[in-house]
Design an enzyme around this catalytic site. Structure first.
Site, short mmCIF file in Angstrom:
data_model
loop_
_atom_site.label_atom_id
_atom_site.label_comp_id
_atom_site.label_asym_id
_atom_site.label_seq_id
_atom_site.Cartn_x
_atom_site.Cartn_y
_atom_site.Cartn_z
CE1 TYR A 117 -4.15 1.61 0.38
CE2 TYR A 117 -3.32 2.54 2.42
CZ TYR A 117 -4.27 2.49 1.43
OH TYR A 117 -5.34 3.34 1.48
NE ARG A 170 -5.75 11.93 -6.31
CZ ARG A 170 -6.45 11.35 -5.34
NH1 ARG A 170 -7.59 11.82 -4.96
NH2 ARG A 170 -6.00 10.27 -4.73
CE LYS A 188 -6.91 3.13 -1.68
NZ LYS A 188 -7.01 4.00 -0.49
CD GLU A 260 -9.19 4.60 -3.65
OE1 GLU A 260 -10.04 3.96 -3.03
OE2 GLU A 260 -8.56 5.56 -3.14
CG ASP A 261 -6.35 7.19 -6.07
OD1 ASP A 261 -7.03 7.61 -5.10
OD2 ASP A 261 -5.23 6.70 -5.93
CG ASP A 283 -10.98 5.02 -0.23
OD1 ASP A 283 -11.42 5.02 0.93
OD2 ASP A 283 -9.81 4.72 -0.52
CG ASP A 284 -9.59 9.04 -3.45
OD1 ASP A 284 -8.58 8.69 -2.82
OD2 ASP A 284 -9.99 8.45 -4.47
CG ASN A 425 -1.36 9.24 1.07
OD1 ASN A 425 -0.68 9.32 2.09
ND2 ASN A 425 -2.67 9.06 1.09
O1 LIG Z 1 -4.32 5.26 -1.04
C1 LIG Z 1 -4.06 5.93 -0.01
O2 LIG Z 1 -3.07 5.76 0.69
C2 LIG Z 1 -5.06 6.98 0.43
C3 LIG Z 1 -5.81 7.47 -0.73
O3 LIG Z 1 -6.91 7.01 -1.03
C4 LIG Z 1 -5.16 8.45 -1.62
O4 LIG Z 1 -4.14 9.04 -1.26
O5 LIG Z 1 -5.68 8.61 -2.72
MG LIG Z 2 -7.25 7.18 -3.10
#
Ligand SMILES: O=C([O-])CC(=O)C(=O)O
Ligand SMILES: [Mg+2]
Length: 569
Positions: A117, A170, A188, A260-261, A283-284, A425
Site C-alpha cells: 500500500y 489522480r 485497496k 478510487e483516485d 474513498d477519496d 500521499n
Molecule cells: O491510497 C491511499 O493511501 C489513500 C488514498 O486514497 C489516496 O491518497 O488517494
Molecule cells: Mg485514493
C-alpha cells in the site's frame, strides 16, 4: 479434490453474506493444483494430501507449516533493501499462494502495509509497465465500448461483492498514471480482504483506460495502456455509464463499487450521479473524510473542546479537502443543532489561488463554493494561517513540503497543541514530515499523516505519529455494507464509521501521542466499524439482509475470511 466437511466455511450459512460458502466440488490435482494460487499450499501439503492429490514427486520431501512458510518469507523480504523489490515479492506471493499472502499480511500488518500500500504502491504504479508480469484485475478500455458486459463476464468469479475502480487520472498525489493506476485497486482490495475480511474471490479490481495525458508514459515503450490522450466529455461519460449499467446487470444491486483516485472533476460528478441509483462509495471523498473525522474526534480528547469549538484550515480544496470539511460540518451540525451553513463558517479552505473567499465565488468549481466565506483575499497559506488562526491545519493538496517551518511555527505560536494533519500521499507528497511537525512545534503538535512515518524522538520524548489513512475505514465500512445487504451509502453511515474508529483509541494510545489505534488490531477494529455501519444501515431502512442479527459485532466477525490453510480430503 474435496474440502473436509469439518471446515466451517463449508457448513457456514451465516457466512453467506460475505460468501464463505465454497464453490462446488472441482478437480484440481497434481501440477495444476500447485499452480493454482487459491488452493496451493506449497510445502504445507501433508503426506496424505500429497498421496490423494497426485502431488508425489512434484514437491521436495520436506513438510512446512504455514507458520514456517511465513517465517521464511518475512526473512526473505527483509533482505531486500529496495522497497519496490518487496512489493514485487509480495505480488509474486499473491499470484503463487493466496492464503499465505493474506496470512502474512494480517500477521505483519504494520510492516507490510507500506509495502503493498502507500507509499510503495505509488512507485509500483509509476513503474507498473516495467514490473508487469501477470495481469491482475480487469481492464476496460475505450476499445471495449459496446462490449463492457462481455468484458465483465470474462472475469472468472461470479459472485462479486466489492469492486474498486479507478480511471488512473489522480493516483495518490502522483497525478495521471493512466492504465498503470491498476496497482491502486489491486492494493485497496488486498486490504479489503486482509483488514476487512471480504474473501478474495468476491473482490474485483478494475481500471478503466480512457487514455492518459502523462507524456512520460505515452513515450514509455513499456507503458501498458492505450497510447492516446484522455477521452473527456460525452465519450468519457458514455463509457462510464455503460460500465455502471453492466455492473448492476452482471452483479445485481448489492455489489459495492468504490471509486478510487479519479480526478476531482469526475469524482464529484460520478458520485453525485451514481449514488442515487447504485451502491457507490468514493474513498477519496468519503473514506478519507471518515478517517479524518475519527482522528479529530480522538484528538479532541487531547486538545480539549468540542468540534464546534475549533477552527479548521485546509490546504487543498479537492476531493479529500472538501469531503472532510463537509463531514466535519455535518457532525458539528448534528451535535449542536446549528444549521449546516453556520457550521461551515468554522472551516476555511486554501487552494492553489489562495484563501477561498466570497469575492472568488463566481469563478469557483461547484464543490468549493460552500466554503467561500466573507474575508479579504489572501494569496498564501502562511497569510491564511496568520489571519484565520486555525486550531486545526489539514493538508490535502497533493503537494509535498507545503507546511513550511513558518507555517508550523505560526500554528505553534497561538495554539498550545496545534493539530496538524499532513495527509497527501505518498510520503514524498506529505505536506510536512512527522519530524518537522514535532521539531517546529517544540514537540507540541498533535500530528497525523496519510502515509506512515516512523516515531520521532524530540528532546527525550518519543512521539508516535498517527496514520490518518482511509485504510482504517474502507475495509470495515465495506464489510458493514456487505453484511447488512445495504443498497445505498448514506452519510450517517460514514459518521457511524468515524465514531466507531474514534472509540477504539484508548488512554494507552493517547499517552504515546497516538490518535489512531495501531493497525495491529485492525481486524477487530474493522469488525466494530462494520457493526456500527450495518446498524446504521438497518436503522435507516437501507439494509436488505433480514432479519437483523442481534449481535452485529459477532456477526461481522463470523463473516470474515481467514486465510489459514484448509485440509483437503
Ligand atoms: O491510497 C491511499 O493511501 C489513500 C488514498 O486514497 C489516496 O491518497 O488517494
Ligand atoms: Mg485514493
Amino acid at each position: 479434490m474435496k474440502w473436509e466437511s469439518t471446515h466451517p466455511a463449508r457448513q457456514s450459512t451465516v457466512g453467506n453474506a460475505v460468501g464463505l460458502t465454497m464453490a462446488g466440488p472441482f478437480d484440481l490435482r497434481g501440477y495444476t493444483l500447485l499452480r493454482d494460487p487459491r488452493h496451493n499450499k506449497g510445502l504445507a501439503f501433508s503426506e496424505a494430501e500429497r498421496d490423494a492429490h497426485y502431488l508425489r514427486g512434484l514437491l521436495p520431501p520436506a513438510l512446512a507449516s504455514q507458520e514456517l512458510q511465513e517465517k521464511k518469507i518475512m526473512h526473505n523480504l527483509r533482505q531486500y533493501t529496495v522497497p519496490l523489490h518487496r512489493y514485487i515479492a509480495m505480488m509474486d506471493l499473491q499470484e503463487r499462494n493466496e492464503r499465505l499472502f493474506y496470512k502474512l499480511l494480517i500477521d505483519n500488518v504494520e510492516e507490510l502495509l507500506p509495502v503493498v500500500y502507500t507509499p510503495t504502491v505509488g512507485e509500483a504504479c509509476q513503474k507498473y509497465g516495467s514490473i508487469y508480469r501477470r495481469p491482475q484485475g480487469l481492464y476496460i478500455s475505450l476499445k471495449d465500448k459496446g462490449k463492457v458486459l462481455e468484458v465483465l463476464k470474462n472475469w472468472p468469479e461470479r459472485s462479486i461483492q466489492v469492486i474498486v475502480v479507478t480511471d488512473g487520472e489522480r493516483i495518490l498525489g502522483l497525478g495521471d498514471l493512466g492504465c498503470q493506476g491498476m496497482g491502486i485497486p489491486v492494493g485497496k482490495l488486498s486490504l479489503y480482504t486482509a483488514l476487512g475480511g471480504v474473501r478474495p474471490s468476491a473482490c474485483l479490481p478494475i481500471t478503466i483506460d480512457v487514455g492518459t495525458n502523462n507524456e512520460t508514459l505515452l513515450n514509455d515503450e513499456f507503458y501498458i495502456g492505450l497510447r492516446q490522450k484522455r477521452a473527456t466529455g460525452q465519450e468519457y461519460h458514455e463509457l462510464l455509464e455503460e460500465f455502471m449499467t453492466a455492473v448492476k446487470q452482471n452483479y445485481g444491486e448489492k455489489v459495492l463499487t468504490q471509486f478510487e483516485d479519479f480526478a476531482n472533476h469526475n469524482a464529484f460528478d460520478l458520485l453525485a450521479k451514481y449514488s442515487k441509483s447504485h451502491l457507490v462509495f468514493n474513498d477519496d471523498i468519503q473514506g478519507t473524510a471518515s478517517v479524518v473525522l475519527a482522528g479529530l474526534l480522538a484528538a479532541l480528547k487531547v486538545v480539549g473542546g468540542t468540534l464546534a469549538d475549533h477552527t479548521y484550515l485546509f490546504l487543498g480544496a479537492g476531493e479529500a479537502g472538501t469531503g472532510i470539511a463537509d463531514l466535519i460540518a455535518l457532525e458539528m451540525s448534528k451535535h449542536t443543532d446549528a444549521p449546516i451553513d453556520d457550521c461551515r463558517k468554522k472551516i476555511w479552505l486554501v487552494d492553489s489561488k489562495g484563501l477561498i473567499v466570497e469575492s472568488r465565488k463566481e469563478s469557483l468549481q461547484h464543490f468549493k463554493q460552500p466554503w467561500a466565506h466573507a474575508h479579504e483575499p489572501l494569496k498564501t497559506l502562511l497569510e491564511a494561517v496568520e489571519s484565520v488562526k486555525p486550531t486545526v491545519l489539514i493538508g490535502t493538496s497533493g503537494v509535498g513540503r507545503t507546511f513550511t517551518k513558518e507555517v508550523v511555527e505560526a500554528m505553534a505560536s497561538f495554539n498550545e497543541k496545534p493539530v496538524i494533519f499532513a495527509l497527501s500521499n505518498p510520503t514524498s507528497h506529505s505536506e510536512c514530515t512527522a519530524e518537522q511537525a514535532y521539531t517546529w512545534s517544540q514537540g507540541r503538535a498533535v500530528f497525523a499523516s496519510g502515509s506512515p512515518f516512523d516515531p520521532v524522538e524530540h528532546e527525550g520524548k518519543v512521539h508516535v505519529p498517527g496514520q490518518s489513512n482511509n485504510a482504517y475505514i474502507f475495509p470495515g465500512f465495506g464489510l458493514g455494507v456487505v453484511i447488512s445487504g445495504a443498497i445505498r451509502v448514506h452519510d450517517d453511515m460514514l459518521l457511524a464509521a468515524s465514531e466507531a474508529l474514534a472509540e477504539q483509541v484508548t488512554d494507552e494510545h493517547f499517552a504515546k501521542g497516538l490518535i489512531f489505534p495501531p493497525f495491529t488490531n485492525i481486524r477487530t477494529i474493522s469488525a466494530r466499524i462494520a457493526a456500527k455501519v450495518a446498524a446504521k444501515a438497518y436503522e435507516l431502512g437501507l439494509a436488505s439482509r433480514l432479519p437483523r442479527p442481534d449481535d452485529l459485532v459477532k456477526y461481522a466477525q463470523s463473516c470474515m475470511y481467514t486465510p489459514t490453510y484448509r485440509n483437503y480430503r
